[in-house]
Scaffold this motif. Sequence first.
Motif, PDB file in Angstrom:
ATOM      1  N   UNK A 118       0.824  -1.198   0.000  1.00 58.88           N
ATOM      2  CA  UNK A 118       0.000   0.000   0.000  1.00 58.88           C
ATOM      3  C   UNK A 118       0.867   1.260   0.000  1.00 58.88           C
ATOM      4  N   UNK A 119       2.034   1.160   0.703  1.00 56.71           N
ATOM      5  CA  UNK A 119       2.858   2.354   0.850  1.00 56.71           C
ATOM      6  C   UNK A 119       3.665   2.602  -0.416  1.00 56.71           C
ATOM      7  N   UNK A 172      -2.816  24.988   5.227  1.00 63.42           N
ATOM      8  CA  UNK A 172      -4.152  24.542   5.648  1.00 63.42           C
ATOM      9  C   UNK A 172      -4.277  23.031   5.596  1.00 63.42           C
ATOM     10  N   UNK A 215      -2.912  18.934   6.639  1.00 60.67           N
ATOM     11  CA  UNK A 215      -2.882  18.146   7.874  1.00 60.67           C
ATOM     12  C   UNK A 215      -1.974  18.799   8.905  1.00 60.67           C
ATOM     13  N   UNK A 216      -2.516  18.967  10.098  1.00 66.42           N
ATOM     14  CA  UNK A 216      -1.769  19.674  11.125  1.00 66.42           C
ATOM     15  C   UNK A 216      -1.716  18.828  12.391  1.00 66.42           C
ATOM     16  N   UNK A 242       0.461   8.132   2.743  1.00 62.92           N
ATOM     17  CA  UNK A 242      -0.940   7.728   2.633  1.00 62.92           C
ATOM     18  C   UNK A 242      -1.763   8.670   1.761  1.00 62.92           C
ATOM     19  N   UNK A 246      -4.198  -2.591   0.442  1.00 64.01           N
ATOM     20  CA  UNK A 246      -5.543  -2.265   0.942  1.00 64.01           C
ATOM     21  C   UNK A 246      -5.467  -1.600   2.312  1.00 64.01           C
ATOM     22  N   UNK A 247      -6.207  -0.532   2.464  1.00 66.52           N
ATOM     23  CA  UNK A 247      -6.293   0.059   3.799  1.00 66.52           C
ATOM     24  C   UNK A 247      -7.142  -0.805   4.702  1.00 66.52           C
ATOM     25  N   UNK A 277      -5.414  10.161  14.708  1.00 71.17           N
ATOM     26  CA  UNK A 277      -4.100   9.606  14.379  1.00 71.17           C
ATOM     27  C   UNK A 277      -4.036   8.117  14.685  1.00 71.17           C
ATOM     28  N   UNK A 311      -5.464   6.447  11.760  1.00 66.85           N
ATOM     29  CA  UNK A 311      -4.513   6.393  10.646  1.00 66.85           C
ATOM     30  C   UNK A 311      -3.483   5.276  10.830  1.00 66.85           C
ATOM     31  N   UNK A 323      -5.204   2.080  10.154  1.00 66.26           N
ATOM     32  CA  UNK A 323      -5.516   2.038   8.730  1.00 66.26           C
ATOM     33  C   UNK A 323      -4.310   1.564   7.930  1.00 66.26           C
ATOM     34  N   UNK A 324      -3.131   2.044   8.288  1.00 64.97           N
ATOM     35  CA  UNK A 324      -1.939   1.686   7.506  1.00 64.97           C
ATOM     36  C   UNK A 324      -1.322   0.377   7.976  1.00 64.97           C
ATOM     37  N   UNK A 326     -11.027  11.226   8.548  1.00 64.45           N
ATOM     38  CA  UNK A 326     -10.427  12.168   9.497  1.00 64.45           C
ATOM     39  C   UNK A 326      -9.751  13.295   8.736  1.00 64.45           C
ATOM     40  N   UNK A 329      -7.510  17.228   9.630  1.00 59.92           N
ATOM     41  CA  UNK A 329      -7.140  18.256  10.605  1.00 59.92           C
ATOM     42  C   UNK A 329      -6.487  19.404   9.869  1.00 59.92           C
ATOM     43  N   UNK A 337     -11.587  23.112   5.933  1.00 59.84           N
ATOM     44  CA  UNK A 337     -10.650  22.214   5.258  1.00 59.84           C
ATOM     45  C   UNK A 337     -10.585  20.865   5.960  1.00 59.84           C
ATOM     46  N   UNK A 339     -12.056  11.534   2.718  1.00 59.22           N
ATOM     47  CA  UNK A 339     -11.547  10.208   3.066  1.00 59.22           C
ATOM     48  C   UNK A 339     -12.695   9.205   3.235  1.00 59.22           C
TER      49      UNK A 339
END
Lengths: 427, 420
Positions: free
Chosen positions: A1-2, A170, A172-173, A196, B1-2, B188, B191, B194-195, B277, B279, B287, B295
Amino acid sequence: MKTRRVVITGLGAVTPLGNNVGDTWRALREGKSGIGRITLFDAGTFPTKIAGEVKHLSPDGWASADPGFKRLGRNSLFALEAAREAFDDAGIDRKKMDSRRVGIYMGAGDGGFDFGEYAAIVSRSIRKEDSSVDAWGYFRESAGRVNPETLVEQEPCQVIRHLAHYFGAKGFLSNCLTACAASSQAIGEAAEVIRMGHAEVMISGGSHSMIHPLGVAGFNLLTALSTQNDPPERASRPFDRTRDGFVLSEGAGVVILEELEHAKKRDARIYAELTGYGGTADAFRLTDPHPAGRGAVRAMRLALEDANVRPENVDCINAHGTSTQLNDQIETQAVKEVFGETARRIPMSSIKSMLGHMIAAAGAVELVASVLTIREGVIPPTINYRTPDENCDLDYVPNHARRAAVDTVLSNSFGFGGQNIDMRHET
Amino acid sequence: MRKRVVITGAGALTATGEGAEALWQAVVRGDSGIGRVSLDGNGAAAAGGLAAARVPDFDAERFVSQKKTLKVMARDIQFAVAGAALAAKDARLGPGLDPERCGVIVGAGVLNHEIEELAVSIGNSLDGAGRLDLRRFGEEGIPSLFPLWLLKYLPNMPACHISILLNFQGMNNTITTGATSGLQAIGEAFRILERGDADLLLAGGAESKVNPVGLSEYQVLGVLSESASENPKAAYRPFDAGADGFVVGEGAGFLVLEELEHARKRGASIIAEVVGFGSSSDTGLGEAMQAALGEAGIRPDRLGYLQASGIGLPEEDLREILAIQGIFNGAGRRLVVSASKPVTGFTGFASGALDVIVSSYALKNQIIPPTLNFKRPRVPLGFRLLAEPKAGDIRFAMTNACGLNGHSASLITKAWRDTR
């Protein structure tokens, strides 16, 4: 996937050895120490009187450019300086960038704390008759005295707020606080954000200063700091038998991470690729690492596995190497466990011997040094190495930088609380 | 696949009681935990006390294996440990987990110290004029401090203690994004699962600022509701025309997030699925919501309801209103929004996690919770808030967190219907 690949296209640093990458790197190559007597406050009677301070850096330019930067804490100032350098270095055109695809992930610590001011408030709320604290008195004193902007600067998230504001990012933070592992973890997670597909560009690293009375006192009470105050530049001596604790320092390191195709499309200069990241917990004790370094071993293995590389193909290790008795011994043991017989052939140096321990900023600056090691074929030394320790018997690149063809570096970061982060990067 | 990620346990600790069910019941009934507290810590309703939502009769000893460890835990950390233990129990976690594939992600920030601990040291370090003398502090102040003082208040210690108590040796992180921390931690964790970098993560946040340091800081920032001193329970009213600030709460919210197949294999009962998700910065709530929708792969009109941040500061509520309107592009009239903070108080690092518990229970029970104290809006909202709970057909729920110098985050959860 990566499948999306992550490259490093910009570097920035503010350290006790210089307020940019070039000055810092030159000093590291020359084996110079950035440690001196503490000047930020009077530490004359503290057990530890030395630290690595950032020098000659004024916040005035920032303050006059933007009212939001009027009361920058030291950590915010360091971060803005290092991030601006990294961003300029990457040559990204702010007008053309898609701000929703530019993110920020920093490693942080608590911001500065005005201990003198706090003590003044507390001293006025101590009841004369029994020396107890009058909570209402404290509340009134504090509410009438504390400046709101200074207060907000204490929050660890203030740094990324300033950065997002300055760069108009703006995307991902996030911001993590995992002690000495923070900025490595931030960079590892930032790379995952790009892998991702949640961003094309991440501004990532760490910034920190704990050189204030409570920071030094707190670490002194935990007996974590070196008290070999004379001469200051000799105190940080990772892997040397006479080591007696780390030397606190401050600063920031920032890298620009970018999705490979995005970087190629704009003809960016690519320093290195970030290929692997692993994070674990010792789940053992609050300050001591696990005696077999179980978390550290697994973090290194996860990073190697993630990068799909065999241990014998690692050319060089950037050690966590704090100069505490336990860390250096257990890190050595963990490296031997992972690398077996090849461990002795792999140079492993600690630039904390020169920079001291920048805590939440340490891993990011070590990554900057690792990238330059690959690029220039020079491994910075572990200085102050004089007395061998039978428990630390690897090649620490003692006292002098070394020329070597380096394609792959493994960078270790371990934190109080047993958080272990490992990263691997290559050309 | 996630990998697919599901919620298999929830633990809440707030002024409304212990356990996720207690939180849900209080939110549905509009039963506020806010009352008057004394600053001296005894919890009694003192004359001139402040409005706050304090966790009553908290017994930390129940949640640790060794009593002495409590000495190195600030109240926030004790809450975190309790919240995590409650979530682990709710998820029926037992032996058989692979500790290397289990981790902890906690939302935190500055932990307030107890003034008494520093007062003796400071008292020993004053000069004749009552000012701090650092020379004296070095000689007499430092030795009179509790040796493990620093550890008691390091923000990464909640995650550390939880990992030790549960022997979770996998990924360990502490997210510090202000009032967004708890939700960001859950995002997070989602995530990471997910990975494929873990099988199971405990994620959430904890905070305790119902103390002189915390309350005085909020006073300095000018964010406390002034009308709360007259009528504590009715003062906190997000989105309402009369909103004048928040009332401080405290507590912890934790969730067990798990990779779907892992959850199925151990026969876990699934509360909801996490599907999106996002942020962004403090001005980027729109945003963040957009990223979460992207997602999840759904249009905004698929959202059954939105658990808002609703912090109750007029300017920040307006920012959230505009962000929601921006996403719905004027078509959000049917959207129902709910805010839980008038029930729990503003719980800072815990708030986002507590709100995910609320929205997950809303999906599980197919009930949209009301918003306590809301009477009439200051500006046209473009969405609805309920006075009473309402049964509904909810597939997707969105949870927002933003405000108070924090950042913006948004999470989308989906009702769990096993379609195997």
